[in-house]
Every structure is written in structure tokens, then in C-alpha cells.
Design an enzyme around this catalytic site. Structure first.
Site, PDB file in Angstrom:
ATOM      1  N   HIS B 123      32.351 -29.257  63.376  1.00  0.00           N
ATOM      2  CA  HIS B 123      33.267 -29.083  62.238  1.00  0.00           C
ATOM      3  C   HIS B 123      32.988 -30.143  61.164  1.00  0.00           C
ATOM      4  O   HIS B 123      32.849 -29.808  59.976  1.00  0.00           O
ATOM      5  CB  HIS B 123      34.707 -29.187  62.728  1.00  0.00           C
ATOM      6  N   GLU B 124      32.917 -31.391  61.574  1.00  0.00           N
ATOM      7  CA  GLU B 124      32.770 -32.463  60.580  1.00  0.00           C
ATOM      8  C   GLU B 124      31.414 -32.398  59.874  1.00  0.00           C
ATOM      9  O   GLU B 124      31.309 -32.738  58.689  1.00  0.00           O
ATOM     10  CB  GLU B 124      32.969 -33.832  61.238  1.00  0.00           C
ATOM     11  N   HIS B 127      31.664 -30.358  56.867  1.00  0.00           N
ATOM     12  CA  HIS B 127      32.142 -31.092  55.684  1.00  0.00           C
ATOM     13  C   HIS B 127      31.015 -31.893  55.045  1.00  0.00           C
ATOM     14  O   HIS B 127      30.870 -31.911  53.814  1.00  0.00           O
ATOM     15  CB  HIS B 127      33.268 -32.048  56.075  1.00  0.00           C
ATOM     16  N   HIS B 133      37.804 -26.432  54.280  1.00  0.00           N
ATOM     17  CA  HIS B 133      38.479 -25.745  55.379  1.00  0.00           C
ATOM     18  C   HIS B 133      38.589 -24.245  55.129  1.00  0.00           C
ATOM     19  O   HIS B 133      38.706 -23.794  53.988  1.00  0.00           O
ATOM     20  CB  HIS B 133      39.865 -26.351  55.590  1.00  0.00           C
TER      21      HIS B 133
END
Lengths: 132, 190
Positions: B123-124, B127, B133
Site C-alpha cells: 500500500h505505502e 503512495h 487512496h
């Protein structure tokens, strides 16, 4: 703390300081709605501020369930595909207390998650006014 | 899928990226990150190579607790798990207070606060590469994840988003992931 394998984990029961998560206390707000005042609601407003749902934070949030909190809730519920009630219903609280990424959902007042797709975060109210 | 304001991305001349760690980590932990990076490189032209030089790395990964100097303090067990900055900042911070599981099936963990490291890392990294998101609960870029949950495969929403920014890996056959192949959450979490 790293656990290289599951068998290395401590057995249940296990807790740290008697709590599991910093946001668990929010569950006590179940059923809370606009116009009410509850001790600790300010911390929920801080939560919404941290993740971008409340802009222009004051130095101290009040414990009032005010229009700003209701608006934040509605946007949050839209972003997370929840029923948009503007209230602290169980479904919404269950989502709020989950562990999550620290990055904000709304950056600089704009979002392109669900709530940003039909109308912009800031212009929703204006949109309705214009229509009427 | 969403992007950060201004749609920042790594420029074309910086698509072979290096990553380094602030901490002395075991090979097992480093392997978790290698697998997480591989999931993104499989669908884009981007490459990720580990380096021993944390300060020279394009992507800087560290485990921190509490206030660690970037204005976004961590909050202890659960709550906020990690955060990462938009391109081309490169910083990925994880909450050192979490009970990170690096191997085995986190879903069977007896520890209620067990968090799957690879799931959060994937997930990170999204980013770091420019994704914000997503409202799609099947997407890696969905903001929440229950403890004792493993969710590591990119969803179609993630793939579309990242390929909008960087294009596709020439070897990508379009079958990296579908909704049905996700390892879904099985726990009520907290």
C-alpha cells in the site's frame, strides 16, 4: 516488533495497556447525531481533521456534534461506500476504528475518492443551492 | 484510483529506483519489501533495487515510533500503521510500535494486533509512486486494513491507476490480479 513466524507470537490473552487501538473509544458514540454533545467528540473531530475531512482546524475542537462534523461524516461515508446518514451509526464506527494508513484521504480540501466524483468536496452545498 | 494533487510522478529519467533502510533489518524483513516492490514493478516499467546507502537511496524506508520529525507522529499499537510521501520525496515510514508479522499466515495469529508487513508495504509503495487512496475496497490503495489480514495483490483499480502514471510493463499480461484472487479479510479486527 517483528514476528518472523506465527508460532513466535505470544498466546492469548494479550493486550497492551488494556486497549487494542487508539480509536476504540469512538465506539461509545454509537447513535450520536447532529445537535448532541458528548464528552470526547473533539477527539473524533481531530481524527477527521487528520485525514482531511475537516479543514481549517481550530486550536481546540468542541464536543458538539455540529454541522462541520456531520458534513465530514457524510463525505467519509461516501468515500467508504457506507450509507450516507450523517450519523455515527454502527457501520460507520466499525470502519472508523479500523487500523489504517496515515496518509489523508482528502488533501488540500480536494478528494478524488467517491465523494469527489459527483461534485467537489467544497462545492456540494453550493451545487444544491444553485439547483433550487 | 486517485492521485495526489498535481498528479506527481517519478520522471522518465528516474524510473530505475533504489531503496534503502534506516534500520538494521533481517534478510527476512528485507525480502518482504522486495516482494512488495516486485508487485508494482510487474505491472509498470519501474524497477526497484536495494542499496546499502540509505541516504543516497531514492526511497528511504524506516520504522519509527511516536513523533519522528515529519509532523505526522505515530500513535502506538494499531491506529495509524504507516505513511508515505508523494513522488519524488521517497520517504516511507512505518510505526515501529506495531506487531509486524513478516512470515506465516497472519490470519491465524493468536495476537489480535498482528499486522501483515507486506500488505502495508505494498500500500505505502503505491503512495511513493503517486497513488492516493481508493474507495474500491478490493484495491490495495483502500485506506484501511484490519489486523490479522493479508491483502497483497494489486487490484484492477490499482493497476489502472499506476499504469495511467507510468504505462505498462512490456511483460505484463494483464493477469496479475483480479478481485477473486484477493486474500480477503477474515477477521473482525479490533
Amino acid at each position: 516488533r517483528f514476528f518472523p513466524n506465527i508460532t513466535g507470537l505470544p498466546p492469548l490473552p494479550f493486550s497492551k495497556n488494556g486497549t487494542l487501538a487508539p480509536w476504540d473509544a469512538f465506539t461509545k458514540f454509537a447513535g450520536c447525531r447532529s445537535g448532541e454533545k458528548r464528552d470526547g467528540l473533539a477527539k473524533l473531530k481531530q481524527y477527521f481533521n487528520e485525514f482531511g475531512y475537516i479543514q481549517n482546524a481550530p486550536s481546540n475542537f468542541s464536543d458538539d456534534f455540529d454541522d462541520e462534523l456531520e458534513k465530514a461524516l457524510r463525505v467519509y461515508q461516501q468515500n467508504f461506500n457506507l450509507n450516507v446518514t450523517g450519523e455515527l451509526d454502527d457501520q460507520t464506527l466499525q470502519k472508523i476504528v479500523l487500523p489504517r494508513c496515515g496518509n489523508a484521504d482528502i488533501v488540500n480540501g480536494t478528494t478524488s475518492m467517491n465523494s469527489g466524483k459527483s461534485a467537489s468536496f467544497h462545492t456540494t452545498k453550493h451545487f444544491h443551492t444553485t439547483e433550487h | 484510483f486517485t492521485f495526489f494533487p498535481g498528479t506527481p510522478r517519478w520522471p522518465d529519467h528516474r524510473q530505475d529506483l533504489t531503496y534503502g533502510f534506516a534500520d538494521q533489518l533481517t534478510d527476512e524483513v528485507k525480502a518482504v519489501f522486495a516482494r512488495a516492490f516486485e508487485r508494482w514493478s510487474a505491472v509498470t516499467p519501474l524497477t526497484f533495487t536495494p542499496t546499502d546507502s540509505y541516504f543516497l537511496a531514492d526511497i528511504k524506508i524506516g520504522f519509527f515510533t511516536g513523533d519522528h520529525g515529519d509532523g505526522e507522529p505515530f500513535d502506538g499499537v494499531l491506529g495509524t500503521l504507516a505513511h508515505a510521501f508523494s513522488p519524488t520525496n521517497g520517504r516511507l515510514h512505518l510505526d515501529g510500535a506495531e506487531d509486524w508479522v513478516v512470515a506465516g499466515d497472519v490470519r491465524t495469529s493468536p495476537l489480535p494486533s498482528a499486522v501483515d508487513l507486506e500488505s502495508v508495504a505494498v500500500h505505502e509503495i503505491g503512495h511513493l509512486l503517486g497513488l492516493g487512496h481508493s474507495s474500491d475496497e478490493n484495491a490495495i490503495m483502500y485506506p484501511t486494513i484490519s489486523s490479522r489480514t493479508r491483502k497483497v495483490e494489486l487490484g484492477s483499480d490499482d493497476v489502472e491507476g499506476i499504469q495511467y502514471l507510468y504505462g505498462s510493463n512490456p511483460n505484463y499480461n494483464g493477469s496479475t490480479s483480479t478481485t477473486s484472487t484477493h486474500e480477503r479479510e477474515t477477521s473482525g479486527g479490533v
